[in-house]
Motif scaffolding. Structure first.
Motif, short mmCIF file in Angstrom:
data_model
loop_
_atom_site.label_atom_id
_atom_site.label_comp_id
_atom_site.label_asym_id
_atom_site.label_seq_id
_atom_site.Cartn_x
_atom_site.Cartn_y
_atom_site.Cartn_z
N TYR A 143 35.42 26.54 -32.06
CA TYR A 143 36.01 25.21 -32.02
C TYR A 143 37.51 25.33 -32.29
O TYR A 143 38.00 26.38 -32.71
CB TYR A 143 35.33 24.26 -33.02
CG TYR A 143 35.48 24.63 -34.48
CD1 TYR A 143 36.56 24.17 -35.24
CD2 TYR A 143 34.53 25.42 -35.13
CE1 TYR A 143 36.69 24.49 -36.58
CE2 TYR A 143 34.65 25.75 -36.46
CZ TYR A 143 35.74 25.28 -37.19
OH TYR A 143 35.87 25.60 -38.52
N GLN A 170 32.78 24.12 -28.57
CA GLN A 170 32.45 22.80 -29.12
C GLN A 170 33.55 21.83 -28.69
O GLN A 170 34.71 22.01 -29.03
CB GLN A 170 32.36 22.87 -30.64
CG GLN A 170 31.30 23.84 -31.14
CD GLN A 170 31.32 23.98 -32.65
OE1 GLN A 170 31.71 23.06 -33.36
NE2 GLN A 170 30.90 25.13 -33.15
N GLY A 174 32.98 14.73 -30.95
CA GLY A 174 32.21 14.12 -32.03
C GLY A 174 33.03 13.78 -33.25
O GLY A 174 32.60 12.96 -34.08
N GLU A 204 29.24 17.23 -27.96
CA GLU A 204 28.85 16.65 -29.24
C GLU A 204 28.34 15.23 -29.04
O GLU A 204 29.09 14.35 -28.59
CB GLU A 204 30.03 16.70 -30.20
CG GLU A 204 30.41 18.15 -30.54
CD GLU A 204 31.68 18.29 -31.34
OE1 GLU A 204 31.94 19.40 -31.85
OE2 GLU A 204 32.43 17.30 -31.46
N PHE A 237 24.57 18.42 -28.46
CA PHE A 237 24.40 18.69 -29.89
C PHE A 237 24.28 17.37 -30.65
O PHE A 237 25.23 16.59 -30.67
CB PHE A 237 25.58 19.47 -30.44
CG PHE A 237 25.39 19.84 -31.89
CD1 PHE A 237 24.84 21.06 -32.24
CD2 PHE A 237 25.73 18.95 -32.90
CE1 PHE A 237 24.65 21.39 -33.58
CE2 PHE A 237 25.53 19.27 -34.23
CZ PHE A 237 24.99 20.49 -34.56
N ASP A 238 23.18 17.20 -31.36
CA ASP A 238 22.02 17.99 -31.03
C ASP A 238 20.91 17.04 -30.63
O ASP A 238 20.94 15.85 -30.97
CB ASP A 238 21.63 18.92 -32.19
CG ASP A 238 20.74 18.31 -33.26
OD1 ASP A 238 20.90 17.11 -33.55
OD2 ASP A 238 19.88 19.01 -33.79
#
Length: 265
Positions: A143, A170, A174, A204, A237-238
């Protein structure tokens, strides 16, 4: 009726609350399950792992028959706390090498080492040599909370990551680190440096809640992410925590309608 959104995989952050995952994620096209870990904080969710077993073990045989788990990338040994995981990385590699040999009734297509990396981790380059002890195909996740950019992130990874290890990026949506369009530029720049076969994306499926903690992403939020990542293998995710059947059917109304029509015959 809107066009169905598509994803290739779901992530399962295995814990006691989700030891029996169920869902309609296959309506999105999901055929691969990424299990974040099977041993976490010295507790095993698989039998015969040589450490304390969780009170409720998943029904791995049933999971292996699910349409969304035709292929499984098996996460190995980790710690829920990132700082602790990074401090114990050598121990986790040794545990992971042992756990990878535990037989499970799954079609395992790869392995995932669940210690996440980012450019602020000064000792991350030491991981390169340690990963040689783990089976292939092998994946890690990365990330970029400090927003160095995709090109700089790729250059950093290229200085130490073995050439036969893939990366799950990632997307950062999110935690509002970036939007889907910017995340797409990261994917393109990572692919340019690492090769397309080594780059996948974790979409995310959560957002900060105004009451603290996180909520599930809305259908519109997830739809924008999956549209931006078209052409890349995207993993939600997730699944068990954030992608409910209602959300799945909203994202894939045509597949849901076909399923409903078939079940009513």
């Amino acid at each position: 009726m809107p066009t169905d959104s598509r994803a290739q995989g779901i992530v399962w952050q295995l814990d006691n609350a989700t030891a029996n995952p169920v869902g309609d994620w296959h309506l999105l096209g999901v055929r691969e399950l990424l299990v974040q870990w099977v041993v976490v904080d010295d507790t095993a969710f698989v039998p015969n792992a040589g450490v304390h077993e969780a009170a409720n073990l998943p029904d791995w045989a049933r999971i292996g028959r699910e349409p969304w788990a035709r292929n499984v990338i098996l996460g190995l040994a980790g710690n829920a706390d990132e700082k602790r995981a990074r401090e114990n990385v050598e121990t986790l590699v040794r545990e992971s090498a042992r756990i990878a040999r535990v037989p499970l009734p799954l079609h395992v297509t790869g392995y995932y080492f669940p210690v996440e990396v980012d450019p602020t981790w000064a000792d991350a380059p030491k991981l390169g040599a340690l990963l040689q002890a783990l089976p292939r195909p092998l994946w890690i996740s990365v990330y970029d909370r400090s927003n160095v950019g995709g090109r700089s992130l790729a250059q950093w990874l290229n200085t130490w990551l073995p050439r036969d290890v893939g990366v799950f990026f990632q997307d950062g949506c999110g935690v509002y680190a970036r939007g889907p369009e910017v995340a797409r530029t990261y994917l393109d720049e990572l692919t340019e440096a690492l090769g397309r076969d080594r780059v996948r994306v974790i979409a995310e499926a959560f957002r900060p809640s105004e009451h603290g903690g996180f909520r599930a992403a809305s259908a519109d939020e997830l739809r924008a992410q999956l549209a931006a990542y078209r052409g890349y293998r995207a993993y939600l995710f997730d699944g068990p925590h954030y992608v409910s059947n209602e959300l799945t059917r909203t994202l894939a109304p045509r597949a849901a309608a076909r399923l409903g029509a078939a079940s009513s015959r």
